[in-house]
Scaffold this active site. Sequence first.
Site, PDB file in Angstrom:
ATOM      1  N   VAL A  19       0.936  -1.253   0.143  1.00  0.00           N
ATOM      2  CA  VAL A  19       0.005   0.103  -0.016  1.00  0.00           C
ATOM      3  C   VAL A  19       0.924   1.316   0.204  1.00  0.00           C
ATOM      4  CG1 VAL A  19      -2.156  -0.933   1.026  1.00  0.00           C
ATOM      5  CG2 VAL A  19      -0.382  -0.015   2.480  1.00  0.00           C
ATOM      6  N   THR A  23      10.981   5.918   2.572  1.00  0.00           N
ATOM      7  CA  THR A  23      12.594   5.779   2.389  1.00  0.00           C
ATOM      8  C   THR A  23      13.212   4.834   2.765  1.00  0.00           C
ATOM      9  OG1 THR A  23      12.335   8.282   3.411  1.00  0.00           O
ATOM     10  CG2 THR A  23      14.551   7.579   2.909  1.00  0.00           C
ATOM     11  N   ASP A 170       5.396  17.018  10.538  1.00  0.00           N
ATOM     12  CA  ASP A 170       4.978  16.790   9.318  1.00  0.00           C
ATOM     13  C   ASP A 170       3.771  16.498   9.142  1.00  0.00           C
ATOM     14  OD1 ASP A 170       6.095  16.151   6.394  1.00  0.00           O
ATOM     15  OD2 ASP A 170       6.541  14.124   7.027  1.00  0.00           O
TER      16      ASP A 170
END
Lengths: 337, 205
Positions: A19, A23, A170
């Site tokens: 899915v 990194t 983030d």
Amino acid sequence: MEKTGVLSAKEAFEKLEKVGEGTYGKVYRAREKATGKIVALKKTRLHEDEEGVPPTTLREVSILRMLSRDPHVVRLMDVKQGQNKEGKTVLYLVFEYMDTDLKKFIRSFRQSGETIPPHIIKVILSICPSIFNIRFFFVHLFLSIWLQSLMYQLCKGVAFCHGHGILHRDLKPHNLLMDRKTMMLKIADLGLARAFTVPIKKYTHEILTLWYRAPEVLLGATHYSMAVDMWSVGCIFAELVTKQALFPGDSELQQLLHIFRLLGTPNEDVWPGVSKLMNWHEYPQWNPQSLSTAVPSLDELGLDLLSQMLKYEPSKRISAKKAMEHVYFDDLDKRHL
Amino acid sequence: MAELESPNVMPKLISFLSSLLKRVAESNDLNQQQLLHQKVSVFHGLTRPTISIQSYLERIFKYANCSPSCFIVAYVYLDRFTQRQPSLPINFFNVHRLLITSVMVAAKFMDDLYYNNAYYAKVGGITTIEMNFLEVDFLFGLGFHLNVTPGTFQAYCAHLQSEMLLMQPLNFADSSLSLGKSLKAHLCYNEDESSSHQKQQQLAV
């Protein structure tokens, strides 16, 4: 936290589909063989040579150990150590499975115009029963309740993180997982998160996807606060309304100029200390525009909340806890959220 | 932060932490009863390293270049590790490896800018492969319990400070060391551990 000698994915999990990919490895939808439960399996390669356990994994696991009990933070169920086919060490992070994220959700809305799927209507009616009293209602009324619900859940999750001394750093639609059936929203991907309560030398400004990055970070502040997350929340709020990114810059400079065009070029009056920041230069001078020009369909209360999330001076920016108390959310039945 | 960064504080803290760990290791090595139940772990060297704990910690401090807070946090990690792993008490065969690993993990968790495992392996005098194994074992040994609240941080600072004053009142009395003072500007948050940190048995003998 389980440390097993060998844990091949074949033994414990049946991989159903890939899915995503990050990194440090792949994310799978998988079925736990022992229980039949559907989970998200995040496979993290350990770079044997230089880095060891990626700091993103290290932070994510330790922070989720602490935050996972909140309904608006994704639940980390287990961490297992194993080996891949080449005999290299691999960490498996086992998460509860969520079927979509806010980025995909916004995209699906953008593609389907403003039609609301029936299951969302059902959820909205459970959140805001007062709608039953309205004989004829319009799509935008549904959308505003749906919007309030998602924003309230986001503020609640962020408030929980901040209450435990954690900056997410983030926040963006892609990192907000959702359950399509229940419209439950959960904060995920805490790989860039960090504790902000113990003093350290300085923070990096290589954080946060450009479009959601706060101006103090873009201008090179080396110490920043919870306010960076609230700026991101404001950008997400606007994007939920318009289905378009509020400040879609493609470089740090362009990002700043996008912000300045809408909110006006900051100066020492509106933001004391701004000219002392590392990346401050003489920028083109723009006057602030009304937020309603960028987010025309947002009502007055929503615009007020948004303006408080997008204040230049970080200390003046509304906190997540305060945002939850804003009158914009007064119509919501918060017991369900 | 300013307190920890003032030039005379860190060398004293390093010196004190070294003597504290030395006493812990001596105590555990002498305790024959405990030796019978000790597990041999990846942290356990075949021989006792020749470098003293103090020289080793000074070397880490010199080359790690991490935030001074990382040394307090590493101390917290060692305490948590020994509490969670009672069959792995700190002794002269494992203290060096535990030290380099705890400082490295603290720097990775706390700092945005840090050196990688290969660098820490060089500093610690071990191979990168061994460093990686130590890291994973240490993380699982801690149950990935890496976050340190301001309350916990301050409690450990206060504990270290009082121990330092007790141990060497003449040397430390004039240094007005207040390791926790730097946190006064930071907000304090409740967390499960912050209420229980006083109850925790700390590393001091």
